[in-house]
Design a protein around this motif. Structure first.
Motif, mmCIF file in Angstrom:
data_model
loop_
_atom_site.group_PDB
_atom_site.id
_atom_site.type_symbol
_atom_site.label_atom_id
_atom_site.label_comp_id
_atom_site.label_asym_id
_atom_site.label_seq_id
_atom_site.Cartn_x
_atom_site.Cartn_y
_atom_site.Cartn_z
ATOM 1 N N UNK A 120 0.833 -1.191 0.000
ATOM 2 C CA UNK A 120 0.000 0.000 0.000
ATOM 3 C C UNK A 120 0.874 1.250 0.000
ATOM 4 N N UNK A 121 0.744 2.029 -1.049
ATOM 5 C CA UNK A 121 1.462 3.291 -1.169
ATOM 6 C C UNK A 121 0.435 4.412 -1.132
ATOM 7 N N UNK A 122 0.582 5.319 -0.195
ATOM 8 C CA UNK A 122 -0.391 6.386 -0.058
ATOM 9 C C UNK A 122 -0.321 7.354 -1.243
ATOM 10 N N UNK A 123 -1.462 7.918 -1.571
ATOM 11 C CA UNK A 123 -1.462 8.972 -2.578
ATOM 12 C C UNK A 123 -1.816 8.492 -3.959
ATOM 13 N N UNK A 124 -1.307 9.203 -4.938
ATOM 14 C CA UNK A 124 -1.602 8.911 -6.327
ATOM 15 C C UNK A 124 -2.648 9.850 -6.886
ATOM 16 N N UNK A 125 -2.862 9.773 -8.163
ATOM 17 C CA UNK A 125 -3.854 10.604 -8.840
ATOM 18 C C UNK A 125 -5.246 10.113 -8.475
ATOM 19 N N UNK A 126 -6.050 10.962 -7.830
ATOM 20 C CA UNK A 126 -7.385 10.572 -7.367
ATOM 21 C C UNK A 126 -8.346 10.593 -8.543
ATOM 22 N N UNK A 127 -8.532 9.455 -9.181
ATOM 23 C CA UNK A 127 -9.307 9.402 -10.418
ATOM 24 C C UNK A 127 -10.783 9.724 -10.214
ATOM 25 N N UNK A 128 -11.350 9.421 -9.030
ATOM 26 C CA UNK A 128 -12.777 9.665 -8.822
ATOM 27 C C UNK A 128 -13.123 11.154 -8.938
ATOM 28 N N UNK A 129 -12.208 12.023 -8.552
ATOM 29 C CA UNK A 129 -12.504 13.456 -8.506
ATOM 30 C C UNK A 129 -12.024 14.211 -9.734
ATOM 31 N N UNK A 130 -11.586 13.494 -10.752
ATOM 32 C CA UNK A 130 -11.073 14.148 -11.951
ATOM 33 C C UNK A 130 -12.211 14.703 -12.793
ATOM 34 N N UNK A 131 -12.009 15.899 -13.300
ATOM 35 C CA UNK A 131 -12.942 16.481 -14.258
ATOM 36 C C UNK A 131 -12.593 15.942 -15.629
ATOM 37 N N UNK A 132 -13.493 15.169 -16.201
ATOM 38 C CA UNK A 132 -13.214 14.540 -17.489
ATOM 39 C C UNK A 132 -13.854 15.283 -18.661
ATOM 40 N N UNK A 133 -14.218 16.523 -18.449
ATOM 41 C CA UNK A 133 -14.785 17.301 -19.542
ATOM 42 C C UNK A 133 -13.767 17.500 -20.648
ATOM 43 N N UNK A 134 -14.259 17.830 -21.830
ATOM 44 C CA UNK A 134 -13.371 18.057 -22.968
ATOM 45 C C UNK A 134 -12.456 19.253 -22.716
ATOM 46 N N UNK A 135 -11.280 19.185 -23.261
ATOM 47 C CA UNK A 135 -10.338 20.293 -23.185
ATOM 48 C C UNK A 135 -10.772 21.368 -24.168
ATOM 49 N N UNK A 136 -10.865 22.592 -23.728
ATOM 50 C CA UNK A 136 -11.335 23.675 -24.587
ATOM 51 C C UNK A 136 -10.180 24.284 -25.364
ATOM 52 N N UNK A 137 -10.525 24.971 -26.438
ATOM 53 C CA UNK A 137 -9.498 25.657 -27.231
ATOM 54 C C UNK A 137 -8.753 26.692 -26.390
ATOM 55 N N UNK A 138 -9.442 27.281 -25.404
ATOM 56 C CA UNK A 138 -8.805 28.286 -24.556
ATOM 57 C C UNK A 138 -7.642 27.712 -23.751
ATOM 58 N N UNK A 139 -7.566 26.388 -23.626
ATOM 59 C CA UNK A 139 -6.462 25.764 -22.893
ATOM 60 C C UNK A 139 -5.236 25.529 -23.766
ATOM 61 N N UNK A 140 -5.387 25.649 -25.073
ATOM 62 C CA UNK A 140 -4.227 25.511 -25.956
ATOM 63 C C UNK A 140 -3.210 26.590 -25.602
ATOM 64 N N UNK A 141 -1.961 26.212 -25.420
ATOM 65 C CA UNK A 141 -0.925 27.127 -24.963
ATOM 66 C C UNK A 141 -0.654 27.040 -23.478
ATOM 67 N N UNK A 142 -1.481 26.294 -22.717
ATOM 68 C CA UNK A 142 -1.204 26.104 -21.291
ATOM 69 C C UNK A 142 0.128 25.389 -21.105
ATOM 70 N N UNK A 143 0.889 25.816 -20.096
ATOM 71 C CA UNK A 143 2.133 25.145 -19.765
ATOM 72 C C UNK A 143 1.828 23.804 -19.104
ATOM 73 N N UNK A 144 2.593 22.781 -19.465
ATOM 74 C CA UNK A 144 2.416 21.424 -18.953
ATOM 75 C C UNK A 144 3.722 20.903 -18.372
ATOM 76 N N UNK A 145 3.607 19.936 -17.451
ATOM 77 C CA UNK A 145 4.772 19.273 -16.862
ATOM 78 C C UNK A 145 4.596 17.762 -16.963
ATOM 79 N N UNK A 146 5.618 17.092 -17.458
ATOM 80 C CA UNK A 146 5.689 15.629 -17.440
ATOM 81 C C UNK A 146 6.738 15.251 -16.400
ATOM 82 N N UNK A 147 6.341 14.985 -15.138
ATOM 83 C CA UNK A 147 7.334 14.691 -14.092
ATOM 84 C C UNK A 147 8.089 13.407 -14.400
#
Length: 566
Positions: A342-369
């Motif tokens: 058992x490892x605590x944490x992780x991406x909480x999938x139940x609370x994720x907003x799965x709506x479509x990505x809007x055009x206004x988000x194009x250009x947002x900075x992203x991080x791939x850890x």
């Protein structure tokens, strides 16, 4: 000479912006990037040769930008022919015809003009002579590998305001198909036109916009200009000079707080037999399954095609534990893994907003850890895209549009991928060979590589398509070809970058596009916005310009359809 061409804390899905580690205001910079996109995007166009007889675009695409109400389009000189007719596609889908005007080959400058009547979105022209190194810039053009009518955004900075080859060098990733596309400052002004690349990803070169200002009059004459070329006089507007951002060359260092936290959701995974190492993402499944089913276990998602039957996950530095494969989604190349701890944490999938990505988000900075090192920065370049089957991966044929013959030519033959290795199948003399011309698929003309890929995407593995092809001898043959998986070996000369593409990188119904410089081994890890929003899981390095991520709604649906075995 080189060719030109994470034990853990639970993440919230939306969080306040993390503190910065230097004077750079990243939120402001991101806002300026998006404002520049808003100003320039609609004027950035896709261009393809037009066949009047077929009344269709043919061949490969290139890019351009409309700069005035008269419909003048700036592009690369090597992409056009004076007086030739072209089909121009705007981001909103509107198509018009244009005529090739002047070409100055030694400056790689070219111009077209729209011949249809109408009103067009335009972009302002800037001045290249007042550029400085470390000024942020944007590429808004149409990479040939994606085959899309709407352009894709990439972000970077001026690394050499005037290279000794006479071109502007910058870090916005480019590839074939981008030729002629515009480079913008953050005010949305054209400062260069995409000209050429080298195999090193930082080597992207632009024809300076001042070249077009200098030869504006001459370029309106439809011919190849090689003799003495009269120049127009102009003076740069020094008030329009953009300020350099010295910190931009190490932008990822501005996100140490994010990296430290987000890093705790990404782990290395490898097959105990093949010893191949990629990444996986720790996910929290509370709320999706009964608590009793989750007790004493942890769950990860990774890239299925790189995960064998006996994976191991590095839960702490140097310590690998055995994992069980619970489910695979071959269509989206996903695998759900379980470890008996058992490892605590992780991406909480139940609370994720799965709506479509809007055009206004194009250009947002992203991080791939990345585990135990700095994350990879990128910007969201496009929204949900369908990535069709490639002829290479599903027909075993490398194809290209030959600019001399204006035909789709076979450039490579690949081996079938069976049981994790390439099987060399003996070919007969009448089988398709390198140099043959593909003319029809399922009795429809093959006019573009994109069209071929889209037709292939209508068929599943082990189904067949009818291919008509012409041999070097002139004989035309027809053959039913069964779609299979083929091994496409990495090739710097074909991929146009040293690091290489992922082996499985296409045939996705939905994917997000960003310009992260991922290696294939960086796939399987999470993708976040700088505010902590979980965008999805990196699934493939697609091309020189593009990395792909499976979006959140695909991830959540995959997990919901999986079974947690006690």
């Amino acid at each position: 000479m080189k060719k030109l061409f994470a034990f853990l804390i639970c993440l919230q899905i939306f969080k306040p912006t993390f503190a910065q580690n230097n004077s750079l205001n990243v939120e402001q910079l991101q806002a300026e990037v998006k404002q520049g996109i808003k100003q320039a995007y609609n004027a950035s166009v896709r261009i393809i040769a037009y066949n009047s007889e077929l009344q269709s675009g043919v061949g490969g695409n290139f890019s351009g930008v409309v700069v005035d109400k008269k419909g003048h389009i700036l592009t690369a000189g090597h992409a056009i022919t004076p007086n030739a007719i072209y089909l121009v596609t705007f981001p909103d889908g509107r198509q018009v015809k244009a005529k090739g005007l002047g070409v100055i080959a030694n400056a790689d400058a070219g111009m077209l003009v729209i011949t249809d009547k109408g009103k067009w979105p335009t972009a302002k022209m800037g001045w290249s002579s007042i550029l400085e190194n470390n000024i942020p810039c944007l590429s808004i053009a149409c990479p040939g590998s994606l085959g899309l009518n709407n352009p894709t955004v990439r972000f970077g900075y001026i690394s050499n305001k005037l290279h000794d080859n006479g071109y502007i060098q910058n870090t916005c990733l480019m590839e074939p198909g981008d030729s002629g596309g515009p480079l913008f400052d953050l005010q949305g002004r054209v400062i260069g036109i995409h000209s050429r690349i080298r195999d090193v990803q930082e080597d992207n070169f632009e024809t300076p916009i001042d070249v077009f200002r200098k030869y504006w009059t001459v370029l309106q004459s439809p011919q190849n200009h090689t003799a003495f070329i009269p120049e127009d006089k102009f003076s740069p507007d020094k008030k329009a000079q953009e300020k350099p951002v010295p910190e931009i060359a190490a932008l990822s260092s501005s996100f140490k707080a994010q990296n430290s936290e987000l890093q705790q959701t990404v782990f290395a995974v490898k097959d105990s037999v093949q010893k191949a190492s990629i990444l996986c993402t720790l996910v929290n499944l509370k709320g999706l399954f009964p608590e009793s089913d989750l007790s004493g276990k942890s769950f990860f998602i990774s890239k299925s095609s790189e995960i064998g039957e006996y994976p191991t996950i590095e839960v702490v530095a140097g310590k690998f534990v055995s994992a069980k494969v619970l489910n695979r989604d071959e269509k989206n190349d996903l695998a759900l893994l379980e470890v008996s701890m058992e490892i605590n944490g992780g991406v909480a999938l139940q609370s994720i907003n799965t709506d479509s990505v809007s055009f206004e988000e194009v250009g947002n900075f992203l991080i791939s850890p990345q585990p135990q090192k700095e994350g990879i920065m990128s910007v969201l370049g496009n929204r949900f895209l369908a990535i069709p089957k490639s002829p290479a991966a599903f027909l075993g044929l490398g194809v290209n549009f030959n600019t001399d013959t204006h035909k789709i030519t076979v450039t490579a033959i690949y081996h079938e991928w069976t049981n994790g290795k390439a099987e060399n199948i003996k070919k007969g003399e009448n089988d398709i060979q390198i140099g043959d011309v593909l003319t029809r698929i399922n009795n429809e003309p093959i006019l573009t590589v994109d069209g071929l890929s889209k037709e292939l995407s209508k068929h599943d593995i082990d189904q067949s398509v009818s291919l008509q092809y012409t041999k070097k001898s002139g004989n035309t043959l027809t053959k039913d070809v069964v779609l299979k998986h083929y091994y496409v070996a990495p090739s710097t000369s074909v991929d146009h970058f040293i690091e290489g593409k992922s082996q499985r990188r296409d045939n996705f119904k939905e994917a997000l596009v960003h310009d992260g410089k991922l290696n294939p081994t960086d796939c399987g890890g999470p993708l976040y916005g700088i505010n902590g929003k979980f965008y999805g899981i990196n699934i493939a390095r697609f091309s020189r310009t593009t990395s792909l991520a499976m979006p959140t709604k695909v991830i959540v649906q995959f997990v919901k359809e999986s079974k947690i075995i006690l």
